[in-house]
Design a protein around this motif. Structure first.
Motif, PDB file in Angstrom:
ATOM      1  N   ALA A  11     -33.922  78.632 -21.591  1.00 24.12           N
ATOM      2  CA  ALA A  11     -32.630  77.950 -21.638  1.00 24.12           C
ATOM      3  C   ALA A  11     -31.482  78.876 -21.272  1.00 24.12           C
ATOM      4  O   ALA A  11     -30.442  78.421 -20.791  1.00 24.12           O
ATOM      5  CB  ALA A  11     -32.403  77.362 -23.033  1.00 24.12           C
ATOM      6  N   HIS A  56     -34.288  73.460 -16.614  1.00 21.82           N
ATOM      7  CA  HIS A  56     -32.859  73.169 -16.731  1.00 21.82           C
ATOM      8  C   HIS A  56     -32.599  72.223 -17.902  1.00 21.82           C
ATOM      9  O   HIS A  56     -31.558  72.322 -18.566  1.00 21.82           O
ATOM     10  CB  HIS A  56     -32.333  72.563 -15.429  1.00 21.82           C
ATOM     11  N   ALA A  58     -34.139  72.309 -20.659  1.00 20.78           N
ATOM     12  CA  ALA A  58     -34.185  73.105 -21.890  1.00 20.78           C
ATOM     13  C   ALA A  58     -32.793  73.564 -22.288  1.00 20.78           C
ATOM     14  O   ALA A  58     -32.445  73.543 -23.481  1.00 20.78           O
ATOM     15  CB  ALA A  58     -35.108  74.316 -21.693  1.00 20.78           C
ATOM     16  N   ARG A  59     -31.987  73.959 -21.322  1.00 18.09           N
ATOM     17  CA  ARG A  59     -30.621  74.394 -21.643  1.00 18.09           C
ATOM     18  C   ARG A  59     -29.813  73.244 -22.226  1.00 18.09           C
ATOM     19  O   ARG A  59     -29.127  73.413 -23.240  1.00 18.09           O
ATOM     20  CB  ARG A  59     -29.936  74.938 -20.388  1.00 18.09           C
ATOM     21  N   THR A  63     -28.841  73.272 -26.153  1.00 13.58           N
ATOM     22  CA  THR A  63     -27.395  73.410 -26.362  1.00 13.58           C
ATOM     23  C   THR A  63     -26.868  72.265 -27.208  1.00 13.58           C
ATOM     24  O   THR A  63     -26.093  72.470 -28.157  1.00 13.58           O
ATOM     25  CB  THR A  63     -26.651  73.459 -25.020  1.00 13.58           C
ATOM     26  N   SER A 222     -31.425  66.194 -19.804  1.00 14.19           N
ATOM     27  CA  SER A 222     -32.115  66.845 -20.916  1.00 14.19           C
ATOM     28  C   SER A 222     -33.561  66.373 -20.908  1.00 14.19           C
ATOM     29  O   SER A 222     -33.968  65.565 -20.068  1.00 14.19           O
ATOM     30  CB  SER A 222     -31.448  66.466 -22.234  1.00 14.19           C
TER      31      SER A 222
END
Length: 277
Positions: A11, A56, A58-59, A63, A222
């Motif tokens: 992430a 992507h 995961a970030r 978050t 997500s």
């Protein structure tokens, strides 16, 4: 812990690992191709690399979950300390409010509140670097998940306020706010940390569910959004197991990792839970 550290590393630097987020315009593969040497997790319905999307994602997922947890911890800790310290009618009213949020599932509350927030805030805007839909998901999850923390913090505060060091602080002339912040709050940090990890796990599930039903942002996908896209593309019926499986396994693995982390922290900070050989 190793698995959690792995996902946090993904992430942190998704662009360095798989390049920029792929879109329909710059897709690098054919439609719904299975995993191969070029696309380790296959491709989606428009030819995007699923590995790129998952990393992507995961970030975005982590978050949202972590920021929502911060909001939940702040709200729950404040209400728990105030309720436990003052007691009386303040305690009664705050705990009845907490009971409402505790009884009604946070997903149901978020499902009702999120569309209203989106309309109030406005679509298409950016707030603190997030598109409106993602910012609303963060706030809604945070504001509907605090009752669990508030209950635990209140019970600990009820015990701490009777300790001798609190009596000494009162005699020394410390204000109620000073006692709560300087004397009670530091003793609650272990409980906040241990239960905060469990809140993250719940926030990941809630975010996944909200994104799955369409409250996420397709331009910033997500894991929940990827599951939603896979379902709409008929991945299950067409046998594209990799499209559903990759984000699904990520959600389960990360949520389980945070649950195990929370249990480990609780065992460490709570001597009564330690098993004596």
């Amino acid at each position: 812990m190793a698995g959690l550290a792995f996902f946090l590393a993904l992430a942190a630097v998704p662009g360095l690992l798989v390049g920029p987020l792929e879109t329909a315009a710059n897709a690098t593969g054919d439609f719904l191709t299975p995993p191969d040497g070029q696309h380790l997790l296959g491709t989606d319905e428009v030819g995007r690399d699923v590995l790129n999307l998952v990393i992507h994602g995961a970030r975005i997922s982590l978050t949202i979950a972590l920021m929502a947890t911060v909001i939940s911890l702040i709200v729950g800790t404040m209400i728990g300390i105030i309720s436990g310290y003052f007691g009386g009618k303040i305690d009664t009213w705050l705990m009845r409010t907490a009971d409402f949020f505790f009884v009604v599932p946070s997903f149901v509350l978020a499902l009702v509140i999120a569309p209203v927030f989106v309309e109030v805030v406005g679509r298409g805007r950016e707030i603190l670097g997030f598109r409106t839909s993602l910012f609303v998901v963060i706030v809604v999850i945070g504001l509907t998940s605090w009752s669990f923390i508030a209950r635990i913090i209140r019970s600990q505060t009820l015990s701490l306020r009777e300790r001798p060091f609190v009596d000494r602080a009162r005699v020394a002339g410390s204000s109620d706010l000073s006692i709560m912040v300087r004397h009670i709050l530091p003793n609650l940090v272990p409980q906040i940390a241990a239960n905060g990890a469990l809140v993250v796990a719940g926030a990941i599930y809630t975010e996944t569910a909200l994104s799955f039903i369409g409250l996420g942002d397709p331009s910033q996908p997500s894991w929940g959004t990827l599951l939603s896209l896979a379902q709409r593309a008929g991945a299950a019926s067409s046998g594209a197991w990799w499209y559903l499986g990759a984000p699904g396994v990520c959600v389960l693995t990360v949520a389980l990792s945070f649950v195990l982390l929370g249990n480990a922290l609780d065992d460490t900070f709570n001597p009564r839970r330690r098993v004596i050989p």
